[in-house]
Design an enzyme around this catalytic site. Sequence first.
Site, mmCIF file in Angstrom:
data_model
loop_
_atom_site.group_PDB
_atom_site.id
_atom_site.type_symbol
_atom_site.label_atom_id
_atom_site.label_comp_id
_atom_site.label_asym_id
_atom_site.label_seq_id
_atom_site.Cartn_x
_atom_site.Cartn_y
_atom_site.Cartn_z
ATOM 1 N N ASP A 271 0.875 -1.173 0.000
ATOM 2 C CA ASP A 271 0.000 0.000 0.000
ATOM 3 C C ASP A 271 0.917 1.229 0.000
ATOM 4 O O ASP A 271 2.084 1.142 0.401
ATOM 5 C CB ASP A 271 -0.859 -0.036 1.269
ATOM 6 C CG ASP A 271 -1.569 1.272 1.503
ATOM 7 O OD1 ASP A 271 -2.254 1.733 0.579
ATOM 8 O OD2 ASP A 271 -1.430 1.840 2.612
ATOM 9 N N ASP B 197 -0.183 5.152 0.723
ATOM 10 C CA ASP B 197 -0.449 6.169 1.752
ATOM 11 C C ASP B 197 -0.519 5.541 3.138
ATOM 12 O O ASP B 197 -1.355 4.672 3.395
ATOM 13 C CB ASP B 197 -1.756 6.904 1.434
ATOM 14 C CG ASP B 197 -1.647 7.708 0.148
ATOM 15 O OD1 ASP B 197 -0.769 8.572 0.075
ATOM 16 O OD2 ASP B 197 -2.425 7.449 -0.777
ATOM 17 N N GLY C 118 -10.084 7.230 -1.323
ATOM 18 C CA GLY C 118 -10.083 8.023 -2.543
ATOM 19 C C GLY C 118 -10.407 9.477 -2.244
ATOM 20 O O GLY C 118 -11.383 9.780 -1.557
ATOM 21 N N HIS D 205 -10.239 17.913 -6.685
ATOM 22 C CA HIS D 205 -9.316 16.779 -6.645
ATOM 23 C C HIS D 205 -8.143 16.993 -7.601
ATOM 24 O O HIS D 205 -6.986 16.702 -7.259
ATOM 25 C CB HIS D 205 -10.076 15.487 -6.982
ATOM 26 C CG HIS D 205 -9.292 14.259 -6.711
ATOM 27 N ND1 HIS D 205 -9.049 13.304 -7.664
ATOM 28 C CD2 HIS D 205 -8.659 13.835 -5.587
ATOM 29 C CE1 HIS D 205 -8.307 12.344 -7.129
ATOM 30 N NE2 HIS D 205 -8.064 12.634 -5.886
ATOM 31 N N THR E 258 -4.951 2.929 -3.608
ATOM 32 C CA THR E 258 -6.125 3.580 -4.194
ATOM 33 C C THR E 258 -5.845 5.060 -4.452
ATOM 34 O O THR E 258 -6.752 5.809 -4.781
ATOM 35 C CB THR E 258 -7.365 3.403 -3.299
ATOM 36 O OG1 THR E 258 -7.017 3.678 -1.956
ATOM 37 C CG2 THR E 258 -7.890 1.987 -3.391
ATOM 38 N N SER F 186 -4.126 8.276 -6.582
ATOM 39 C CA SER F 186 -3.942 8.544 -8.014
ATOM 40 C C SER F 186 -2.500 8.220 -8.428
ATOM 41 O O SER F 186 -1.574 8.410 -7.641
ATOM 42 C CB SER F 186 -4.194 10.025 -8.312
ATOM 43 O OG SER F 186 -5.416 10.439 -7.765
HETATM 44 C C1 XBP Z 1 -5.310 6.117 0.533
HETATM 45 C C2 XBP Z 1 -6.359 6.967 -0.015
HETATM 46 C C3 XBP Z 1 -6.056 7.990 -1.003
HETATM 47 C C4 XBP Z 1 -5.340 9.252 -0.555
HETATM 48 C C5 XBP Z 1 -5.505 10.338 -1.563
HETATM 49 O O1 XBP Z 1 -4.757 5.332 -0.466
HETATM 50 O O2 XBP Z 1 -7.505 6.798 0.314
HETATM 51 O O3 XBP Z 1 -7.293 8.355 -1.477
HETATM 52 O O4 XBP Z 1 -5.858 9.726 0.670
HETATM 53 O O5 XBP Z 1 -5.333 9.921 -2.857
HETATM 54 P P1 XBP Z 1 -3.817 4.039 -0.127
HETATM 55 P P2 XBP Z 1 -6.270 10.445 -4.050
HETATM 56 O O6 XBP Z 1 -4.556 2.862 -0.721
HETATM 57 O O7 XBP Z 1 -2.509 4.284 -0.821
HETATM 58 O O8 XBP Z 1 -3.643 3.936 1.371
HETATM 59 O O9 XBP Z 1 -6.667 11.834 -3.717
HETATM 60 O O10 XBP Z 1 -5.411 10.369 -5.283
HETATM 61 O O11 XBP Z 1 -7.462 9.537 -4.145
HETATM 62 MG MG MG Z 2 -2.922 3.234 3.347
#
Ligand code: XBP
Ligand code: MG
Length: 257
Positions: A9, A11, A52, A82, A123, A125
Site C-alpha cells: 500500500d 499512503d 479516494g 481533486h 487507491t 492517483s
Molecule cells: C489512501 C487513499 C487515497 C489518498 C488520496 O490510499 O484513500 O485516497 O488519501 O489519494 P492508499 P487520491 O490505498 O494508498 O492507502 O486523492 O489520489 O485519491
Molecule cells: Mg494506506
Amino acid sequence: MKLEALIWDLDGTLAETERDGHRVAFNRAFADLGLSWQWSEARYGALLHISGGRERLLHDMATHADAPGLPAEREALARELHRRKNQHYASLLADRALPLREGVLPLLDEALSAGLRLALASTTSRSNWQALVRALHGKLRSEDFGVQICGEDVSCKKPHPEAYLAALECLGLTPLQAVAFEDSPGGATAAQAAAVPVIVTPGAYFTHCSFEGCLAIGASLHQRSGWRPAPSKAEGRVTLDDVRHWHALADHVAYHP
Ligand code: XBP
Ligand code: MG
C-alpha cells in the site's frame, strides 16, 4: 507455499502522506476556489475511512450548506478540487519530500536482492505515486515495482479487494504466494478480502484501530519490539526472514488497542 512477492500500500504504509501531504493539499485546493472549507487534522482523520480523495470530497460536501445542490454540480466540483489537490500535493512533495516510513527501504532492498517481486496496490492517483518517487530522488525506484495498481486502475476502491485482485492477476500469483503491507483497517480488509495475508504497521491516523486476522502487526518495520507474533530475534528491524517466518506460520493475529 513459497513467498514470491510483496504487495505494498502507499499512503500510510510506504510513507506518511496524509496529514502533511494530502490534507494540506486539499486545504489549498479549497482556498483556490474561494471555499471556506478547511480540514483540520482531526476532521481529516475522521474522513479517512472514505477511500479516494474525490470520494472523500463528495462525502464531506454533505456537511456543507454552501456545497452545490445538484449531484452533477457536486461531482464537477469534486473533480476540480481533486485535480487541484493532486497538483498541490506534487508541489508540496517537490518542495519537501515526505520520507519513507522507517524500515521500509531496507526491506524493499532485501526482497529485491532475494529475487522477490514488488507490487504496488494503492487507491491513490498514479500522479501521487509518481510525485513521491520523483521527490525521493532515486531512493524509491518506480522500476522496482513490476506491478503498479493505482486508483485509476480500479472501479472499486479499498476496502474492496479489486486493487489486490488486479495486482495478483498482473503478478500471475495466487494470494498465498504474496504478502500485503497495509496501515489502515480498510486496506487490511481489502487484502484479506482478496485472501492475501497482510502485515500491518498502523499509520499515524490508525494507531487506535482494531485489526483482525493479520499475519503480523507492529508499530514499525524499523524495530522488532512489540510485534505480534514476536519475531525470532528481539533486536533490530523487521527482515525478510521475519516476513517469511510469519508467512510460513500463516497464523492470524488480532489487535485491539
Ligand atoms: C489512501 C487513499 C487515497 C489518498 C488520496 O490510499 O484513500 O485516497 O488519501 O489519494 P492508499 P487520491 O490505498 O494508498 O492507502 O486523492 O489520489 O485519491
Ligand atoms: Mg494506506
